[in-house]
Design a protein around this motif. Structure first.
Motif, short mmCIF file in Angstrom:
data_model
loop_
_atom_site.label_atom_id
_atom_site.label_comp_id
_atom_site.label_asym_id
_atom_site.label_seq_id
_atom_site.Cartn_x
_atom_site.Cartn_y
_atom_site.Cartn_z
N TYR A 115 0.84 -1.21 0.00
CA TYR A 115 0.00 0.00 0.00
C TYR A 115 0.87 1.26 0.00
N VAL A 116 1.87 1.29 0.87
CA VAL A 116 2.74 2.46 0.95
C VAL A 116 3.51 2.66 -0.35
N ARG A 117 3.93 1.57 -0.95
CA ARG A 117 4.71 1.69 -2.19
C ARG A 117 3.88 2.21 -3.36
N GLN A 118 2.56 2.11 -3.25
CA GLN A 118 1.71 2.70 -4.28
C GLN A 118 1.81 4.23 -4.29
N TYR A 119 2.15 4.79 -3.14
CA TYR A 119 2.14 6.25 -3.00
C TYR A 119 3.54 6.80 -2.73
N LEU A 179 9.91 -2.22 10.08
CA LEU A 179 9.89 -0.79 9.77
C LEU A 179 10.12 -0.58 8.28
N LEU A 180 9.30 0.27 7.69
CA LEU A 180 9.50 0.70 6.31
C LEU A 180 9.36 2.21 6.26
N MET A 181 10.37 2.86 5.68
CA MET A 181 10.32 4.30 5.45
C MET A 181 10.44 4.51 3.94
N ALA A 182 9.42 5.13 3.36
CA ALA A 182 9.41 5.39 1.92
C ALA A 182 9.17 6.88 1.71
N PHE A 183 9.54 7.36 0.53
CA PHE A 183 9.52 8.80 0.29
C PHE A 183 8.85 9.10 -1.05
N GLN A 184 8.29 10.30 -1.12
CA GLN A 184 7.73 10.80 -2.37
C GLN A 184 8.03 12.29 -2.45
N ASP A 185 8.59 12.69 -3.57
CA ASP A 185 8.99 14.09 -3.76
C ASP A 185 8.24 14.69 -4.94
N ASP A 186 7.89 15.95 -4.80
CA ASP A 186 7.45 16.74 -5.94
C ASP A 186 8.00 18.14 -5.76
N GLU A 187 7.57 19.05 -6.62
CA GLU A 187 8.15 20.39 -6.57
C GLU A 187 7.74 21.18 -5.34
N ARG A 188 6.71 20.70 -4.63
CA ARG A 188 6.21 21.45 -3.48
C ARG A 188 6.72 20.91 -2.14
N LEU A 222 6.59 8.39 4.26
CA LEU A 222 5.57 7.45 4.69
C LEU A 222 6.25 6.32 5.46
N THR A 223 5.85 6.16 6.70
CA THR A 223 6.47 5.16 7.58
C THR A 223 5.41 4.20 8.08
N ILE A 224 5.72 2.91 7.98
CA ILE A 224 4.87 1.92 8.66
C ILE A 224 5.74 1.19 9.68
N ALA A 225 5.17 1.00 10.87
CA ALA A 225 5.90 0.37 11.97
C ALA A 225 5.10 -0.80 12.53
N ASP A 269 2.38 6.31 9.42
CA ASP A 269 2.63 7.72 9.74
C ASP A 269 3.08 8.42 8.46
N ILE A 270 2.47 9.55 8.16
CA ILE A 270 2.85 10.34 6.98
C ILE A 270 3.27 11.72 7.46
N GLN A 271 4.49 12.10 7.13
CA GLN A 271 5.00 13.41 7.51
C GLN A 271 5.48 14.14 6.26
#
Length: 304
Positions: free
Chosen positions: A224-228, A240-249, A254-257, A272-274
């Motif tokens: 699910y997290v990898r979709q976003y 623990l998985l920490m994944a990231f998504q970047d855009d111009e803003r 996205l972390t799942i524990a 958790d989404i920060q």
């Protein structure tokens, strides 16, 4: 008798809420409530015509005393409730204040998790650089990674505990508000109040006990997290998985524990989404998909 001097018309009105009961001296009483002291005594509720329509037999002596104590405790609690709050609004404000205090503790711990996550990412980058250069990874560096992973999982355990506390506060005040309405004889609200509609929704959290099912949930959570998120820079460790998504803003983390306090306790998987704004450094997520990702987590993981 207590109401012997009353006329028939008065008797019909009063009898709607009259009880007939007998005290320890054998004297018969007619009152609209049975005193807590005699809650265990046999009593009859009277109709408008003065006929016994509902008879409650006496409770055993021990139960009667306990029932009397319960009624007295409830009476005292009801009096305190009515003395402390004058309106439902005051109760809702008190509830929202309690929730805000718990939410503040959650946010403080999330800030700590953000700092610790940066350390973990730096440690993984150091390990990757060593591996790329075909150099051995020092044992103390792996120890730092393990300590950081443990710190993060422990932190999310505290966050989940506080999420549980928020639900306890909501349940407590829901019961208290219902009791307050009953005591004040207020009508039930037809529609949810605006303050209730604006309260935070359930947290992105799932629970399980069977290890096989928990592993299925974990795999679904990862998918699910990898979709976003982007796969670049992803950090995947035990629980623990920490994944990231970047855009111009902004940059979104996205972390799942996977947390579990003890072997006989349920596994809790938390999302958790920060976010961090690239221009203003604001930590408020501006991407409109973020609330949807949070809201859809539980259903996606549990395949509902």
């Amino acid at each position: 008798m207590l109401f012997s001097a009353l006329g028939l018309a008065s008797w019909a009105v009063l009898a709607q809420q009259l009880y007939r009961w007998v005290d320890d001296q054998g004297e018969v009483h007619y009152t609209d409530q049975v005193p807590p002291k005699y809650a265990g005594k046999a009593r009859a509720r009277l109709s408008e015509q003065g006929i016994a329509v509902e008879i409650q037999p006496a409770l055993p002596t021990g139960e009667a005393r306990e029932r009397a104590r319960e009624l007295e405790r409830q009476r005292i609690e009801d009096e305190r409730l009515l003395q402390r709050y004058r309106t439902v609004d005051e109760l809702e404000l008190a509830r929202d204040g309690r929730l805000a205090a718990v939410e503040a503790a959650i946010q403080a711990k999330r800030d700590d998790m953000r700092d610790e996550s940066r350390k973990l990412i730096a440690l993984y980058a150091e390990i990757q650089a060593l591996q790329t250069a075909d150099k051995p990874v020092p044992i103390d560096l792996m120890g730092k990674v393990d300590a950081s992973l443990t710190h993060i999982r422990t932190g999310y355990t505290e966050i989940i505990d506080n999420e549980d506390r928020k639900q306890e506060v909501k349940d407590e005040f829901e019961h208290t508000i219902e009791q307050f309405r009953r005591l004040r004889r207020l009508p039930d609200p037809v529609l949810p109040r605006k303050r209730d509609r604006n309260r935070p929704k359930d947290p992105p959290l799932v629970s399980c006990r069977e290890q096989a099912l928990c592993h299925v949930y974990w795999e679904r959570a990862v998918d699910y997290v990898r979709q976003y998120s982007d796969r670049d820079g992803e950090v995947l460790g035990p629980g623990l998985l920490m994944a990231f998504q970047d855009d111009e803003r902004e940059r979104r983390t996205l972390t799942i524990a996977w947390t579990q306090k003890a072997a006989d306790q349920p596994v809790r998987i938390y999302l958790d989404i920060q976010c961090k704004n690239r221009l203003t450094a604001s930590l408020i997520c501006i991407d409109p998909r973020v609330p949807k990702v949070r809201a859809g987590f539980k259903a996606a993981v549990m395949a509902e």
